[in-house]
Motif scaffolding. Structure first.
Motif, PDB file in Angstrom:
ATOM      1  N   TRP A  66       0.852  -1.190   0.000  1.00 47.23           N
ATOM      2  CA  TRP A  66       0.000   0.000   0.000  1.00 47.23           C
ATOM      3  C   TRP A  66       0.887   1.239   0.000  1.00 47.23           C
ATOM      4  O   TRP A  66       2.059   1.196   0.399  1.00 47.23           O
ATOM      5  N   PHE A  67       0.361   2.342  -0.492  1.00 42.81           N
ATOM      6  CA  PHE A  67       1.134   3.580  -0.548  1.00 42.81           C
ATOM      7  C   PHE A  67       0.180   4.770  -0.578  1.00 42.81           C
ATOM      8  O   PHE A  67      -1.031   4.621  -0.771  1.00 42.81           O
ATOM      9  N   ALA A  68       0.750   5.935  -0.371  1.00 39.16           N
ATOM     10  CA  ALA A  68      -0.046   7.170  -0.334  1.00 39.16           C
ATOM     11  C   ALA A  68       0.290   8.040  -1.539  1.00 39.16           C
ATOM     12  O   ALA A  68       1.442   8.112  -1.965  1.00 39.16           O
ATOM     13  N   VAL A  69      -0.727   8.683  -2.081  1.00 40.72           N
ATOM     14  CA  VAL A  69      -0.549   9.694  -3.117  1.00 40.72           C
ATOM     15  C   VAL A  69      -0.952  11.028  -2.495  1.00 40.72           C
ATOM     16  O   VAL A  69      -2.111  11.215  -2.123  1.00 40.72           O
ATOM     17  N   VAL A  70       0.025  11.921  -2.363  1.00 43.16           N
ATOM     18  CA  VAL A  70      -0.186  13.187  -1.662  1.00 43.16           C
ATOM     19  C   VAL A  70      -0.149  14.336  -2.662  1.00 43.16           C
ATOM     20  O   VAL A  70       0.887  14.598  -3.275  1.00 43.16           O
ATOM     21  N   ASN A  71      -1.264  14.991  -2.838  1.00 42.40           N
ATOM     22  CA  ASN A  71      -1.339  16.142  -3.743  1.00 42.40           C
ATOM     23  C   ASN A  71      -0.961  17.405  -2.970  1.00 42.40           C
ATOM     24  O   ASN A  71      -1.664  17.793  -2.026  1.00 42.40           O
ATOM     25  N   THR A  72       0.152  18.014  -3.373  1.00 42.17           N
ATOM     26  CA  THR A  72       0.681  19.165  -2.651  1.00 42.17           C
ATOM     27  C   THR A  72       0.721  20.399  -3.552  1.00 42.17           C
ATOM     28  O   THR A  72       0.463  20.324  -4.752  1.00 42.17           O
TER      29      THR A  72
END
Length: 276
Positions: free
Chosen positions: A114-120
């Motif tokens: 699993w992993f995170a997609v972080v919109n910055t």
């Protein structure tokens, strides 16, 4: 006198009703907060059957701990019911796969699946621009840590727009006879030096990102959105979004669900990472 007594009784009844209404409203709000999957850790525990949907953490010695029947109930309420277009049949098939008594599958914070997609938002070249960070968890020493595994940035995509085919700029195959002095054409006069690289060349955006952050050319501003992607259940993909809304169906919930094979998994990963 009798009239005054009646008024007092009515007022008392109204006050009691209002108090009861407030208590009922408070109770409903409390139940909603308990049911809401406010923290990601709660999602993991409820999916695994290690916490009830009222927020009560279960010990391994508790007969309810990871109980198959209870897990089915808990997982069933971990789906977004407002926006997600997930059929009941698909949901039930997924739940059966995850809770099968012979091959039950559980989620782990320490998993690589699993992993995170972080919109910055970063400030770059004088204006704020969106930039996506891909985050993974890895073992470090005696513990674990989140790390940046990749990035996606439109400004970099435009910067490394390598030419292809007959229009591609190139160095003549006899350039060695010129002591490669025509490199001036490639590295000074031409605006596409990436055209003079190997056919399978791919720019390392992460290294460029770190360099520009260190040089102060990229300045972090804020996190705008966050989404988690899971491949933890064999043959399945699902994602989590955080829904901040009133009601029981709120918090971290499954927003996408797809049954996939290994080939589809690879294609989906490329799509998520913008590599397709």
């Amino acid at each position: 006198m009798k009239k005054i007594s009646v008024i007092i009784v009515i007022a008392a009844l109204c006050t009691g009703y209002a108090s009861a209404q407030v208590l009922n409203d408070d109770f409903d709000i409390e139940q909603q907060l308990l049911a809401s999957t406010k923290q990601l850790n709660q999602f993991f525990k409820r999916f695994n059957g290690e916490e009830t949907n009222r927020g009560d953490e279960l010990e391994p010695t508790d007969r309810r701990y990871r109980n198959t029947r209870l897990r089915k109930r808990y997982i069933n309420v971990l789906f977004d019911e407002e926006y997600a277009q997930i059929s009941k049949a698909l949901k039930n098939k997924f739940i059966e796969t995850a809770t099968n008594s012979q091959t039950a599958q559980f989620l782990s914070l320490r998993s690589k699946d699993w992993f995170a997609v972080v919109n910055t938002v970063f400030e770059y070249e004088g204006r704020e621009q969106p930039l996506t960070l891909y985050m993974k968890i890895q073992k470090e020493g005696l513990g674990y840590e989140w790390v940046i595994s990749d990035i996606s940035f439109n400004a970099y995509d435009q910067l490394f727009d390598k030419q292809r085919g007959e229009t591609k700029e190139f160095l003549h195959p006899m350039s060695h006879e010129l002591d490669f002095m025509n490199l001036r054409k490639a590295l000074v006069q031409n605006g596409s030096p990436e055209s003079y690289t190997l056919a399978d060349y791919k720019p390392d955006y992460l290294t460029l990102f770190l360099y520009e952050v260190k040089k102060g050319l990229l300045k972090f501003k804020t996190v705008e959105n966050l989404k988690y992607h899971f491949f933890s259940v064999d043959g399945w993909y699902f994602s989590l979004n955080n829904y901040n809304r009133p009601g029981f169906n709120s918090g971290w919930l499954i927003s996408d669900l797809t049954e996939i094979n290994n080939s589809q998994k690879d294609q989906l990963l490329k799509f998520i990472y913008g590599k397709d």
